[in-house]
Motif scaffolding. Structure first.
Motif, mmCIF file in Angstrom:
data_model
loop_
_atom_site.group_PDB
_atom_site.id
_atom_site.type_symbol
_atom_site.label_atom_id
_atom_site.label_comp_id
_atom_site.label_asym_id
_atom_site.label_seq_id
_atom_site.Cartn_x
_atom_site.Cartn_y
_atom_site.Cartn_z
ATOM 1 N N ILE A 56 41.663 42.546 50.472
ATOM 2 C CA ILE A 56 42.773 41.624 50.300
ATOM 3 C C ILE A 56 42.877 40.753 51.554
ATOM 4 O O ILE A 56 43.099 41.253 52.653
ATOM 5 C CB ILE A 56 44.100 42.378 50.081
ATOM 6 C CG1 ILE A 56 43.997 43.323 48.882
ATOM 7 C CG2 ILE A 56 45.247 41.394 49.902
ATOM 8 C CD1 ILE A 56 43.740 42.627 47.570
ATOM 9 N N LEU A 113 45.119 41.604 38.783
ATOM 10 C CA LEU A 113 44.910 42.625 39.801
ATOM 11 C C LEU A 113 44.657 43.975 39.144
ATOM 12 O O LEU A 113 43.758 44.714 39.559
ATOM 13 C CB LEU A 113 46.132 42.708 40.716
ATOM 14 C CG LEU A 113 46.075 43.796 41.803
ATOM 15 C CD1 LEU A 113 44.897 43.571 42.737
ATOM 16 C CD2 LEU A 113 47.378 43.835 42.586
ATOM 17 N N ASP A 114 45.426 44.299 38.111
ATOM 18 C CA ASP A 114 45.216 45.561 37.396
ATOM 19 C C ASP A 114 43.816 45.637 36.810
ATOM 20 O O ASP A 114 43.151 46.682 36.884
ATOM 21 C CB ASP A 114 46.255 45.706 36.283
ATOM 22 C CG ASP A 114 47.600 46.192 36.798
ATOM 23 O OD1 ASP A 114 47.978 45.811 37.925
ATOM 24 O OD2 ASP A 114 48.270 46.950 36.080
ATOM 25 N N TRP A 169 41.278 46.087 39.623
ATOM 26 C CA TRP A 169 41.444 47.458 40.132
ATOM 27 C C TRP A 169 40.699 48.439 39.223
ATOM 28 O O TRP A 169 39.937 49.291 39.683
ATOM 29 C CB TRP A 169 42.928 47.771 40.167
ATOM 30 C CG TRP A 169 43.350 49.067 40.782
ATOM 31 C CD1 TRP A 169 43.146 50.326 40.291
ATOM 32 C CD2 TRP A 169 44.106 49.229 41.998
ATOM 33 N NE1 TRP A 169 43.715 51.265 41.107
ATOM 34 C CE2 TRP A 169 44.312 50.624 42.165
ATOM 35 C CE3 TRP A 169 44.633 48.363 42.942
ATOM 36 C CZ2 TRP A 169 45.030 51.149 43.244
ATOM 37 C CZ3 TRP A 169 45.331 48.883 44.009
ATOM 38 C CH2 TRP A 169 45.525 50.249 44.166
ATOM 39 N N ILE A 181 40.404 50.267 49.804
ATOM 40 C CA ILE A 181 41.085 48.980 49.928
ATOM 41 C C ILE A 181 41.171 48.586 51.399
ATOM 42 O O ILE A 181 41.569 49.390 52.246
ATOM 43 C CB ILE A 181 42.498 49.043 49.314
ATOM 44 C CG1 ILE A 181 42.407 49.410 47.822
ATOM 45 C CG2 ILE A 181 43.219 47.720 49.479
ATOM 46 C CD1 ILE A 181 43.756 49.617 47.167
ATOM 47 N N VAL A 198 42.888 45.613 53.855
ATOM 48 C CA VAL A 198 43.942 44.589 53.835
ATOM 49 C C VAL A 198 44.019 43.919 55.199
ATOM 50 O O VAL A 198 44.271 44.567 56.217
ATOM 51 C CB VAL A 198 45.318 45.207 53.489
ATOM 52 C CG1 VAL A 198 46.399 44.129 53.500
ATOM 53 C CG2 VAL A 198 45.276 45.907 52.136
ATOM 54 N N LEU A 257 50.308 46.552 45.991
ATOM 55 C CA LEU A 257 49.137 47.400 45.742
ATOM 56 C C LEU A 257 49.560 48.810 45.343
ATOM 57 O O LEU A 257 48.962 49.423 44.449
ATOM 58 C CB LEU A 257 48.256 47.440 46.985
ATOM 59 C CG LEU A 257 47.613 46.108 47.395
ATOM 60 C CD1 LEU A 257 46.956 46.239 48.762
ATOM 61 C CD2 LEU A 257 46.586 45.648 46.362
ATOM 62 N N VAL A 270 42.975 53.403 52.372
ATOM 63 C CA VAL A 270 43.561 52.074 52.542
ATOM 64 C C VAL A 270 43.513 51.753 54.033
ATOM 65 O O VAL A 270 44.068 52.492 54.851
ATOM 66 C CB VAL A 270 45.011 52.006 52.027
ATOM 67 C CG1 VAL A 270 45.576 50.597 52.219
ATOM 68 C CG2 VAL A 270 45.086 52.409 50.557
#
Length: 325
Positions: A190, A242-243, A246, A257, A259, A277, A292
């Motif tokens: 992201i 996004l879903d 994902w 992920i 970011v 998220l 993440v």
């Protein structure tokens, strides 16, 4: 700021002007602040300074994860030269049999993951003393045994112990990309900007997709990194996209992920992205990410100032989130 506004997607500016959070029902508004300097991987993802004032977000995303301040972790050895690195203790020796490690080579493309086969060789092993045997997992000679120096290996955090790693600098962020991602992973980045970190992730992962709010940056990234995949997406306004992305990535490997929406962004701006998220993780409980990684100076500083255990894990993450978000 004029350059920033020129780059941002018009629909994003529109919902900033209205003060919309773009969060799922029940989400509340948070402060928008911080100015983009255009120097980080994630320039252009969230509002410029002077955005709407909003209320705290309702709850901490990724509740089952250990939120970790890299700055509060001890120093450890790592890198291709085996030097001392601040905050590297969770990733450095000693390594136990069965652990997965990353062997750091001269070039990122040569890095690979391996399984530790046993303890460090003792003095009785002669020339092998101080070395450790590993079984390569991602190279042509997978299944063979290699003898390496532990100080040049990095522990790969197991998916059974999911974490949110908070750091302030680009060097640490990209070191995570080089060591914590393997061929069995599917990565969502992201704030890809021009794709510098996406290129690293693409070389290491089974699949990596960079997402940015700025159409101009995505177009430039596609020209600069044609081997990588980039998506122009405002997931606050397009949650279904996004879903879908994902779910696609989860079908290709372990989801991790990264970011970075701009290192100078206000903590509240970064929290909004993490909350969005986290909302996907709630909607898809069987497709939880294994890791993440977050780069944000302000959020990392807040974590560093919070109460942490000896491993840098936040002691009261829910209370901390309520304060910073």
């Amino acid at each position: 700021r004029q350059r920033l506004h020129h780059r941002l997607k018009p629909s994003w500016l529109k919902h900033l002007a209205r003060g919309e959070s773009g969060l799922p029902p029940g989400g509340r508004r948070v402060p928008c602040a911080g100015e983009c300097d255009g120097s980080s991987d994630g320039a252009g993802m969230v509002s410029a300074q002077g955005g709407p004032m909003m209320e705290p977000l309702p709850s901490r995303p990724f509740p089952g994860f250990r939120w970790t301040s890299l700055a509060r972790c001890g120093t450890g050895t790592g890198g291709r030269r085996g030097e001392q690195i601040h905050g590297w203790a969770p990733f450095s020796e000693p390594f136990l049999k069965g652990e997965i490690v990353c062997l750091e080579r001269k070039a990122n493309a040569q890095n690979y993951h391996a399984e530790v086969m046993g303890p460090v060789f003792g003095p009785e092993s002669g020339a092998l003393a101080g070395m450790q045997a590993v079984r390569p997992l991602e190279v042509d000679d997978a299944g063979s045994t290699a003898i390496v120096e532990p100080r040049k290996m990095a522990r790969v955090l197991p998916p059974t112990d999911p974490r949110v790693l908070l750091m302030a600098d680009t060097t640490s962020f990209r070191r995570m990309a080089k060591t914590q991602v393997g061929l069995g992973d599917a990565v969502l980045e992201i704030g890809c900007a021009l794709g510098a970190c996406t290129r690293i992730l693409e070389r290491r992962a089974g699949i990596a997709v960079g997402v940015d709010l700025s159409e101009d940056l995505v177009l430039q990234a596609r020209r600069l990194q044609p081997q990588c995949r980039f998506e122009w997406m405002d997931f606050f306004e397009e949650p279904a996209r996004l879903d879908a992305l994902w779910s696609e990535l989860c079908g290709r490997g372990r989801l991790k992920i990264f970011v970075d929406i701009g290192g100078d962004r206000a903590a509240a701006d970064v929290c909004r992205v993490l909350a969005a998220l986290g909302g996907v993780a709630v909607r898809r409980p069987t497709e939880r990410p294994a890791l993440v990684v977050v780069k944000s100076r302000e959020l990392a500083a807040a974590a560093e100032a919070a109460a942490c255990d000896k491993n840098g894990v936040l002691v009261a993450p829910d209370k901390w989130w309520a304060q910073v978000a």
